[in-house]
Design a protein around this motif. Sequence first.
Motif, mmCIF file in Angstrom:
data_model
loop_
_atom_site.group_PDB
_atom_site.id
_atom_site.type_symbol
_atom_site.label_atom_id
_atom_site.label_comp_id
_atom_site.label_asym_id
_atom_site.label_seq_id
_atom_site.Cartn_x
_atom_site.Cartn_y
_atom_site.Cartn_z
ATOM 1 N N ARG A 178 5.887 -5.626 1.837
ATOM 2 C CA ARG A 178 5.397 -6.588 2.833
ATOM 3 C C ARG A 178 3.957 -6.265 3.233
ATOM 4 N NH1 ARG A 178 10.913 -6.830 3.753
ATOM 5 N NH2 ARG A 178 11.717 -8.760 4.701
ATOM 6 N N VAL A 179 3.666 -4.988 3.419
ATOM 7 C CA VAL A 179 2.298 -4.594 3.753
ATOM 8 C C VAL A 179 1.340 -5.062 2.666
ATOM 9 C CG1 VAL A 179 0.759 -2.611 4.069
ATOM 10 C CG2 VAL A 179 2.993 -2.638 5.181
ATOM 11 N N ALA A 180 1.741 -4.906 1.407
ATOM 12 C CA ALA A 180 0.883 -5.326 0.299
ATOM 13 C C ALA A 180 0.560 -6.811 0.378
ATOM 14 C CB ALA A 180 1.558 -4.995 -1.031
ATOM 15 N N ARG A 181 1.559 -7.643 0.685
ATOM 16 C CA ARG A 181 1.320 -9.086 0.762
ATOM 17 C C ARG A 181 0.286 -9.418 1.831
ATOM 18 N NH1 ARG A 181 7.031 -9.622 0.195
ATOM 19 N NH2 ARG A 181 7.280 -10.246 2.374
ATOM 20 N N VAL A 182 0.399 -8.763 2.981
ATOM 21 C CA VAL A 182 -0.538 -9.041 4.070
ATOM 22 C C VAL A 182 -1.938 -8.556 3.704
ATOM 23 C CG1 VAL A 182 -1.068 -8.609 6.491
ATOM 24 C CG2 VAL A 182 1.306 -8.954 5.789
ATOM 25 N N LEU A 183 -2.022 -7.361 3.142
ATOM 26 C CA LEU A 183 -3.330 -6.814 2.782
ATOM 27 C C LEU A 183 -4.029 -7.690 1.737
ATOM 28 C CD1 LEU A 183 -2.486 -3.009 2.553
ATOM 29 C CD2 LEU A 183 -3.686 -4.194 4.399
ATOM 30 N N ARG A 184 -3.271 -8.193 0.776
ATOM 31 C CA ARG A 184 -3.874 -9.042 -0.238
ATOM 32 C C ARG A 184 -4.376 -10.354 0.377
ATOM 33 N NH1 ARG A 184 -1.103 -10.971 -4.293
ATOM 34 N NH2 ARG A 184 -2.904 -10.963 -5.700
ATOM 35 N N ALA A 185 -3.665 -10.829 1.406
ATOM 36 C CA ALA A 185 -4.133 -12.034 2.097
ATOM 37 C C ALA A 185 -5.459 -11.776 2.813
ATOM 38 C CB ALA A 185 -3.081 -12.506 3.101
ATOM 39 N N PHE A 186 -5.708 -10.538 3.228
ATOM 40 C CA PHE A 186 -6.986 -10.166 3.831
ATOM 41 C C PHE A 186 -8.089 -10.025 2.786
ATOM 42 C CE2 PHE A 186 -4.752 -9.022 7.724
ATOM 43 C CZ PHE A 186 -5.709 -9.223 8.704
ATOM 44 N N GLY A 187 -7.712 -10.012 1.515
ATOM 45 C CA GLY A 187 -8.701 -9.840 0.466
ATOM 46 C C GLY A 187 -8.867 -8.414 -0.004
ATOM 47 N N ALA A 188 -7.926 -7.536 0.380
ATOM 48 C CA ALA A 188 -7.986 -6.151 -0.070
ATOM 49 C C ALA A 188 -7.437 -6.026 -1.483
ATOM 50 C CB ALA A 188 -7.189 -5.258 0.877
ATOM 51 N N ALA A 192 -0.554 1.070 -5.573
ATOM 52 C CA ALA A 192 0.679 1.652 -5.036
ATOM 53 C C ALA A 192 1.180 2.755 -5.952
ATOM 54 C CB ALA A 192 1.761 0.588 -4.862
ATOM 55 N N SER A 193 1.746 3.771 -5.318
ATOM 56 C CA SER A 193 2.390 4.870 -6.037
ATOM 57 C C SER A 193 3.829 4.968 -5.560
ATOM 58 C CB SER A 193 1.655 6.188 -5.769
ATOM 59 O OG SER A 193 2.319 7.274 -6.391
ATOM 60 N N ASP A 194 4.763 4.663 -6.442
ATOM 61 C CA ASP A 194 6.181 4.736 -6.113
ATOM 62 C C ASP A 194 6.968 4.896 -7.410
ATOM 63 O OD1 ASP A 194 8.856 4.413 -5.410
ATOM 64 O OD2 ASP A 194 8.409 2.931 -3.873
ATOM 65 N N PRO A 195 7.464 6.101 -7.694
ATOM 66 C CA PRO A 195 8.180 6.312 -8.957
ATOM 67 C C PRO A 195 9.503 5.573 -9.040
ATOM 68 C CG PRO A 195 8.334 8.259 -7.551
ATOM 69 C CD PRO A 195 7.362 7.334 -6.895
ATOM 70 N N HIS A 196 9.973 5.030 -7.907
ATOM 71 C CA HIS A 196 11.265 4.343 -7.894
ATOM 72 C C HIS A 196 11.137 2.832 -8.022
ATOM 73 C CE1 HIS A 196 12.932 8.193 -6.805
ATOM 74 N NE2 HIS A 196 12.134 8.259 -5.764
ATOM 75 N N THR A 197 9.929 2.316 -8.115
ATOM 76 C CA THR A 197 9.713 0.872 -8.229
ATOM 77 C C THR A 197 9.195 0.543 -9.618
ATOM 78 O OG1 THR A 197 9.219 0.667 -5.873
ATOM 79 C CG2 THR A 197 8.483 -1.122 -7.290
ATOM 80 N N ASP A 198 9.768 -0.482 -10.236
ATOM 81 C CA ASP A 198 9.373 -0.902 -11.567
ATOM 82 C C ASP A 198 7.912 -1.360 -11.569
ATOM 83 O OD1 ASP A 198 10.166 -1.762 -14.383
ATOM 84 O OD2 ASP A 198 9.393 -3.636 -13.535
ATOM 85 N N GLU A 199 7.144 -0.867 -12.515
ATOM 86 C CA GLU A 199 5.725 -1.198 -12.561
ATOM 87 C C GLU A 199 5.489 -2.687 -12.778
ATOM 88 O OE1 GLU A 199 3.550 1.237 -15.238
ATOM 89 O OE2 GLU A 199 3.937 3.096 -14.129
ATOM 90 N N GLU A 200 6.376 -3.340 -13.506
ATOM 91 C CA GLU A 200 6.210 -4.771 -13.733
ATOM 92 C C GLU A 200 6.337 -5.557 -12.431
ATOM 93 O OE1 GLU A 200 5.032 -6.182 -16.437
ATOM 94 O OE2 GLU A 200 4.827 -4.086 -17.079
ATOM 95 N N LYS A 201 7.215 -5.096 -11.531
ATOM 96 C CA LYS A 201 7.327 -5.758 -10.226
ATOM 97 C C LYS A 201 6.029 -5.616 -9.452
ATOM 98 C CE LYS A 201 9.484 -5.358 -5.675
ATOM 99 N NZ LYS A 201 9.075 -6.728 -5.327
ATOM 100 N N LEU A 202 5.459 -4.420 -9.467
ATOM 101 C CA LEU A 202 4.196 -4.209 -8.769
ATOM 102 C C LEU A 202 3.117 -5.141 -9.324
ATOM 103 C CD1 LEU A 202 4.291 -0.317 -8.614
ATOM 104 C CD2 LEU A 202 4.272 -1.835 -6.651
ATOM 105 N N ARG A 203 2.995 -5.197 -10.636
ATOM 106 C CA ARG A 203 1.965 -6.050 -11.230
ATOM 107 C C ARG A 203 2.208 -7.522 -10.908
ATOM 108 N NH1 ARG A 203 2.736 -2.198 -15.537
ATOM 109 N NH2 ARG A 203 0.908 -0.837 -15.694
ATOM 110 N N ALA A 204 3.486 -7.912 -10.886
ATOM 111 C CA ALA A 204 3.802 -9.303 -10.549
ATOM 112 C C ALA A 204 3.394 -9.629 -9.118
ATOM 113 C CB ALA A 204 5.299 -9.557 -10.744
ATOM 114 N N ASP A 205 3.396 -8.618 -8.244
ATOM 115 C CA ASP A 205 2.973 -8.807 -6.854
ATOM 116 C C ASP A 205 1.465 -8.696 -6.685
ATOM 117 O OD1 ASP A 205 5.617 -9.074 -6.180
ATOM 118 O OD2 ASP A 205 5.821 -7.087 -5.279
ATOM 119 N N GLY A 206 0.749 -8.489 -7.790
ATOM 120 C CA GLY A 206 -0.697 -8.341 -7.690
ATOM 121 C C GLY A 206 -1.133 -6.961 -7.248
#
Length: 345
Positions: A178-188, A192-206
Amino acid sequence: MRVVAAGDNFVRPDLLESALRSELAAPEISTLTLPWPVEPFGPVGGVEEASGTEDQVIEAVAGAEVCVTQMAPFTERVFAAAPSLRLVAVARGGPVNVDLAAATEAGVTVTYAPGRNAAAAAEYAVGMILAAMRRIPDSDAELKRGRWRGDFYAYSEAGVELEGTTVGLVGYGAIGSRVARVLRAFGARVLASDPHTDEEKLRADGVEPLPLEEMLPRCSVVSLHARLTPETRHLLDADRLALLPEGAVLVNTARGGLLDHRPLPELLRSGRLGALALDVYDEEPPPPGWSLHGAPNLVTTPHLAGATRQTAHRAAEIVAAEVGRYARGERVAHPANPEVLESTA
């Protein structure tokens, strides 16, 4: 079915009772009010972050089949004294106040409430990032003292914008995403570093996935959102903090133990850290003579990230729904010790 609603001054007993009555037909509900957050939580009988005493809980759950709670300590001693207990539903993101091994040995299913405060904690983290980057608390405090600090507009004192800034998130679960979505809306730009999250999901979220040691040197802002486990304790230690660029902003609204606090005073005083925002601490509340007292560019709040009324209602509703599933003979949605369910299937 006898149910105990062991609430506190945040997830109150009346909220738990109301949610339970919407799920159960004519339940027998008794209540207990624990002192948190008026009194800080702490270790009780071998469990962490609990409120109240083992004796209080033993007395309250005598003869009960179910207990819903946020902070009550469920220890080996409590389970031994409560043979009728079959379900403990914990109204928080993890059942850290429950001895899961003792619960499993006693045949008690433990459930919890993932995501109950995700929106609140994400909003708060972004607020802390902005407060630290734009020196909002400092300017507020100075004006309340009657000082109009025009020098805060000077180039050397001015804050920096989120737009165009690279922000690194340590942890990308319900809150971090959720933090990522808000930060991207600000133009940031968000890493992210999280060994438990699939990298493809991260890339799909920008969001760009990176190992922690590669991410830290690239970030003007770092915000912590990982769970505290033996493996993540002091995840940001002196060596990793040294990887941050000079003047970086560090925010921790997750758990105090993720961050080694010992290097922080000197990092702030030297300017190696541009600002530090903390809602959580290695010791809560911080003791007299706390090493960060008087440090510059420090924003502090008393563990409030998840403190919204919506969180309290949502937590009560999640655990009551688990009790409803149990009462109907259905599988609970969020078991912390699923082996109990398998053994009784």
